[in-house]
Design an enzyme around this catalytic site. Structure first.
Site, PDB file in Angstrom:
ATOM      1  CB  CYS A   1      -5.653  -1.061   9.562  1.00 38.48           C
ATOM      2  SG  CYS A   1      -6.185   0.880   8.663  1.00 38.48           S
TER       3      CYS A   1
ATOM      4  CD  GLN B   1      -7.624   8.151  10.436  1.00 39.24           C
ATOM      5  OE1 GLN B   1      -8.755   8.934  10.541  1.00 39.24           O
ATOM      6  NE2 GLN B   1      -7.770   6.937  10.308  1.00 39.24           N
TER       7      GLN B   1
ATOM      8  CB  THR C   1      -1.004  -0.046   3.017  1.00 39.15           C
ATOM      9  OG1 THR C   1      -1.705  -0.207   4.329  1.00 39.15           O
ATOM     10  CG2 THR C   1       0.261  -0.873   3.520  1.00 39.15           C
TER      11      THR C   1
ATOM     12  CB  THR D   1      -4.348  -3.314 -15.199  1.00 41.49           C
ATOM     13  OG1 THR D   1      -3.407  -4.041 -15.867  1.00 41.49           O
ATOM     14  CG2 THR D   1      -5.738  -2.777 -15.517  1.00 41.49           C
TER      15      THR D   1
END
Length: 353
Positions: free
Chosen positions: A286, A142, A29, A198
């Site tokens: 999702c 995918q 995403t 980070t």
């Protein structure tokens, strides 16, 4: 630092690119969002048209909708009944105002493979002829690790670790050298000042290892998964009447199966499969909490009713024919039971006779 460098090298080998063209993200995403928002911002002085498809993952389609709200124009190119992009419609939609084309390599619901190579060749030729700088992005989440992902002619590629047996919450974005897009996340300047925050070192190391293993065994895994897929499709088609395979039979990932079981609710089938210890999905994993019919299945011509009657199952090379036999047996039992309680099915049989 050594682990991160090694993981970056594994990804660059997978794409046959330079280490400095790989940027780690939190997942598919973020990679999609970064590519789309970054390309739009970089190109907005040249134009504000974005070309995408009617079947993209929400990580792409929702980002494009957000850009529409800020003044960009979006064209959603249709697909045919097999789920394959209409390339001629895409070509017709491109003009000198276009700054970005975003087309997934493989659809996440029906597994259909898109003609990225043809689009890339067209995009490069158009840029040369018209002196434009249209960028091509592909969501390869995918596809990565299951088939060779095209790099030639593609400017940005999104991938994610959990689709190749890696950890969740880590992904990467390939950006072709010379492509300048603005950072999406700013702050401490990590990832060569392109993606601050980070580093998720364990996740990055896991992605690197998963990518290395996936590329080493890809052909062998794909061969086994295709054999299992075809066995599964053949059994369902032969043994459960009134079923429809969603998407092209051959031009699909080796591990994807998506069927419409007429006269039964996909959610009901899911619940009963879950009770039998079998994992499946009624659409994109999702968005499995969504109650709206799949936009992908509607785009290939299914009615809302048929979209709600559909089920996606995803295979792994670790699966066996014995497991498929178990799943097919459970599906036959579940579908027969649910149809026995369906007034629509009884009415259909009455009319059919």
């Amino acid at each position: 630092e050594k682990a991160v460098k090694e993981a970056r090298r594994s990804l660059s080998r997978a794409f046959a690119c330079g280490d400095d063209e790989i940027y780690f993200t939190s997942g598919g995403t973020e990679s999609d969002n970064t590519a789309i928002f970054g390309a739009a911002e970089a190109g907005k002085r040249r134009g504000k048209r974005i070309i995408t498809t009617a079947v993209e993952h929400p990580a792409v389609s929702e980002a494009v909708k957000r850009l529409e709200e800020s003044g960009f124009e979006a064209v959603y190119v249709p697909v045919n009944k097999d789920g394959i992009l209409d390339v001629s419609a895409l070509k017709d939609a491109v003009n000198e105002e276009t700054v970005l084309i975003s087309v997934m390599t493989v659809n996440n619901e029906n597994g259909v493979i898109m003609p990225i190579s043809e689009i890339a060749v067209f995009k490069d030729a158009y840029n040369r002829e018209h002196g434009t700088k249209i960028l091509l992005h592909t969501d390869a989440v995918q596809a990565f690790g299951k088939m060779q992902v095209l790099k030639s002619g593609v400017d940005m590629i999104s991938v994610s670790a959990h689709k190749i047996h890696g950890p969740k919450g880590i992904g990467a974005l390939y950006i072709k050298k010379g492509i300048n897009i603005r950072p999406y996340i700013v702050g401490g300047g990590q990832e060569k000042h392109f993606r601050s925050g980070t580093e998720n070192v364990p996740g990055i190391a896991g992605l690197g290892t998963a990518a290395k293993l996936a590329m080493e065994n890809m052909a062998k895994r794909a061969e086994k998964e295709k054999e299992l897929r075809d066995y599964f499709i053949d059994r369902i088609s032969a043994e459960i009447p009134y079923t429809v395979l969603n998407g092209h039979r051959e031009d699909r990932l080796p591990n994807n199966i998506n069927f419409c079981f007429r006269f039964v609710e996909g959610e009901s089938v899911l619940i009963m499969l879950d009770q039998a210890g079998i994992c499946a999905s009624s659409g994109s994993a999702c968005t499995s909490g969504a109650i709206d019919p799949s936009h992908v299945l509607r785009a290939i011509g299914l009615s809302d009713e048929m979209a709600h009657e559909s089920l996606r199952l995803t295979l792994s090379y670790e699966n066996t024919k014995e497991e498929i036999d178990t799943v097919v047996g459970e599906l036959k039992r579940i579908v027969e039971r649910l149809r026995g309680m369906s007034p629509a099915y009884k009415a259909f049989l009455g009319g059919d006779s």
